[in-house]
Design a protein around this motif. Structure first.
Motif, PDB file in Angstrom:
ATOM      1  N   GLU A 191       0.816  -1.213   0.000  1.00  0.00           N
ATOM      2  CA  GLU A 191       0.000   0.000   0.000  1.00  0.00           C
ATOM      3  C   GLU A 191       0.853   1.267   0.000  1.00  0.00           C
ATOM      4  O   GLU A 191       0.462   2.286  -0.573  1.00  0.00           O
ATOM      5  CB  GLU A 191      -0.902   0.020   1.243  1.00  0.00           C
ATOM      6  N   TYR A 336      -6.642  -8.297  -4.238  1.00  0.00           N
ATOM      7  CA  TYR A 336      -6.333  -6.902  -3.904  1.00  0.00           C
ATOM      8  C   TYR A 336      -6.906  -5.959  -4.962  1.00  0.00           C
ATOM      9  O   TYR A 336      -7.557  -4.957  -4.632  1.00  0.00           O
ATOM     10  CB  TYR A 336      -4.817  -6.742  -3.801  1.00  0.00           C
ATOM     11  N   LYS A 340     -10.065  -3.390  -4.261  1.00  0.00           N
ATOM     12  CA  LYS A 340      -9.777  -1.968  -4.438  1.00  0.00           C
ATOM     13  C   LYS A 340     -10.719  -1.371  -5.477  1.00  0.00           C
ATOM     14  O   LYS A 340     -11.247  -0.268  -5.302  1.00  0.00           O
ATOM     15  CB  LYS A 340      -8.324  -1.779  -4.879  1.00  0.00           C
ATOM     16  N   GLU A 345     -12.021  -1.948   0.469  1.00  0.00           N
ATOM     17  CA  GLU A 345     -10.682  -2.049   1.031  1.00  0.00           C
ATOM     18  C   GLU A 345     -10.663  -2.702   2.416  1.00  0.00           C
ATOM     19  O   GLU A 345      -9.694  -3.376   2.776  1.00  0.00           O
ATOM     20  CB  GLU A 345     -10.032  -0.663   1.134  1.00  0.00           C
ATOM     21  N   ILE A 348      -9.819  -6.453   2.523  1.00  0.00           N
ATOM     22  CA  ILE A 348      -8.625  -6.989   1.865  1.00  0.00           C
ATOM     23  C   ILE A 348      -7.831  -7.921   2.765  1.00  0.00           C
ATOM     24  O   ILE A 348      -7.530  -9.066   2.381  1.00  0.00           O
ATOM     25  CB  ILE A 348      -7.721  -5.847   1.335  1.00  0.00           C
TER      26      ILE A 348
END
Length: 439
Positions: A191, A336, A340, A345, A348
């Protein structure tokens, strides 16, 4: 979580160490590299060459075609070709410089019994020694642990360099520490990583691994696993089409690579097949989802490091097929991107943990019986398994602690499967080698 500067640099260094360029299967290439280095050290054409290596090296060199060799196989071929036409300065791309003349010279030299081989017992799973002699002069190169990691150099019996065994603390201070990897901090790194820090690594990984996949789909390599899967994809649409194309792309890269294709690949955990497996499914799904370059790169960072995280307990070479680890990493990268893209999120981390558990608890333990054409089929199966594991996770389903080797948390499950692969499958590894050698 904020990963912090020390962990950030640790994880970035791991990526830089892992995502290396290799030409062809890394085991014969490692032999060629050691032989080319020994030739440079000797300073002249040797009269004899002797290669001693671990059973896992023998297993992975026995059936695979050495790249740029004119479709030849075996330890002797890899060593002789490295001596005659290899460039040690290119390390795992050592045979990139080989010419047709070099191939013909190698064929003639091998007829003379120039190169001999023997099994080294009681050594690391990844262990190679190449010793060259010419008259009264000799040179020796030893590799351990990693395919390009030289641990000893000798010239005329005199030790020029020797890497001594270091305490774990010193190893950690010397280089990045893979034992610090966790699902949580890998996600945080993915990230937070700056694109400038990974752009060169990942653009090369995508370009090289896509190119060999495309070649595998065009050519007639191995049993054509990738081509057949792609033909099946053309008959369906929607999610099943994407799924089959992802499997086909990964398998096709291995089809070509195991059959001696001379295109380079970017490896993961010391393996080109694992590098291809973790890359191509993420690339295929990124196109399908229409994600931008940054999201694709973050997914690749995640997938690559999760693959390394699993293999750190097992080692580069064992009886455990690493396609499972790499495909699991790829499925996590896909998860992911999907989450997203859909604005979920918050799910995840949980989905990553459950996907890893579901995947390695299903296919973890598929055996490695050497590098050869069937690796492509195993990759296709591993990707299918990992995508199924992801679908189960998205539906809220995960194997529970106490079921088989499923532990209370994903980190303990990864460690448990790693122990099974490293310790439990050690005797399996010996039996596989004995069967392959006809013992």
């Amino acid at each position: 979580m904020n990963i912090g500067e020390k962990l950030y640099q640790n994880h970035l260094a791991i990526l830089k160490e892992e995502l290396l360029v290799a030409l062809g299967c890394t085991e014969p290439i490692a032999i060629a590299f050691a032989a080319a280095k020994a030739k440079t050290l000797l300073g002249e054409m040797p009269q004899t060459c002797h290669v001693r290596c671990s059973g896992n090296i023998i297993k992975n060199v026995k059936a695979v075609i050495v790249p740029n060799s004119g479709n030849m196989r075996g330890i002797e071929v890899a060593a002789a070709l490295g001596i005659i036409g290899g460039d040690a300065g290119r390390e795992l791309a050592v045979l990139e410089s080989v010419t047709e003349t070099d191939i013909q010279k190698t064929k003639e030299l091998l007829k003379t019994g120039f190169c001999t081989c023997s099994l080294a017992e009681g050594v690391d799973n990844l262990y190679i020694v190449v010793e060259l002699k010419s008259g009264e002069h000799s040179a020796l190169v030893e590799l351990k642990e990693h395919h390009n990691h030289i641990t000893r150099l000798e010239k005329d019996g005199k030790v020029l360099f020797e890497e001594c065994e270091q305490p774990q603390k010193e190893k950690e201070e010397k280089g990045p520490d893979r034992m610090r990897l966790s699902v949580e901090n890998i996600l945080a790194f993915a990230e937070q990583v700056g694109m400038a820090d990974v752009d060169e690594l990942l653009s090369r990984q995508i370009a090289y691994n896509t190119a060999i996949s495309d070649e595998g789909l065009k050519g007639r390599y191995g049993v054509e696993t990738g081509r057949i899967l792609l033909e099946n994809a053309s008959r369906v649409s929607g999610t099943e089409n994407t799924r089959l194309r992802a499997r086909a792309a990964a398998a096709a890269g291995s089809d070509a690579r195991m059959s001696g294709c001379s295109l380079p690949v970017v490896i993961n955990s010391g393996s080109g097949n694992q590098g291809i497996t973790v890359t191509l499914p993420i690339v295929i799904y990124a196109k399908e989802l229409g994600v931008d370059k940054e999201l694709l790169y973050r997914a690749l960072v995640l997938g690559n490091l999760l693959s390394v995280h699993q293999k750190k307990y097992i080692g580069s070479l064992s009886a455990y097929c690493g396609a499972t680890s790499a495909a699991t990493g790829a499925a996590c990268g896909i998860a992911y991107m999907q989450l997203k893209k859909s604005g979920k999120e918050e799910r995840i981390y949980g989905i990553l943990c459950d996907t890893i558990t579901n995947s390695i608890e299903t296919l973890g333990g598929m055996v490695c019986d050497g590098a050869k054409a069937s690796c492509a089929a195993k990759i296709g199966l591993a990707v299918e398994n990992a995508l199924m594991a992801l679908e189960l996770s998205l539906a809220g389903n995960v194997f529970q602690p106490g079921e088989g080797m499923t532990m209370e948390n994903p980190e303990d499950t990864i460690a448990a499967i790693g122990r099974m692969g490293r310790v439990g499958m050690k005797s399996t590894d010996v039996e596989i080698l004995n069967i392959m050698l006809g013992n």
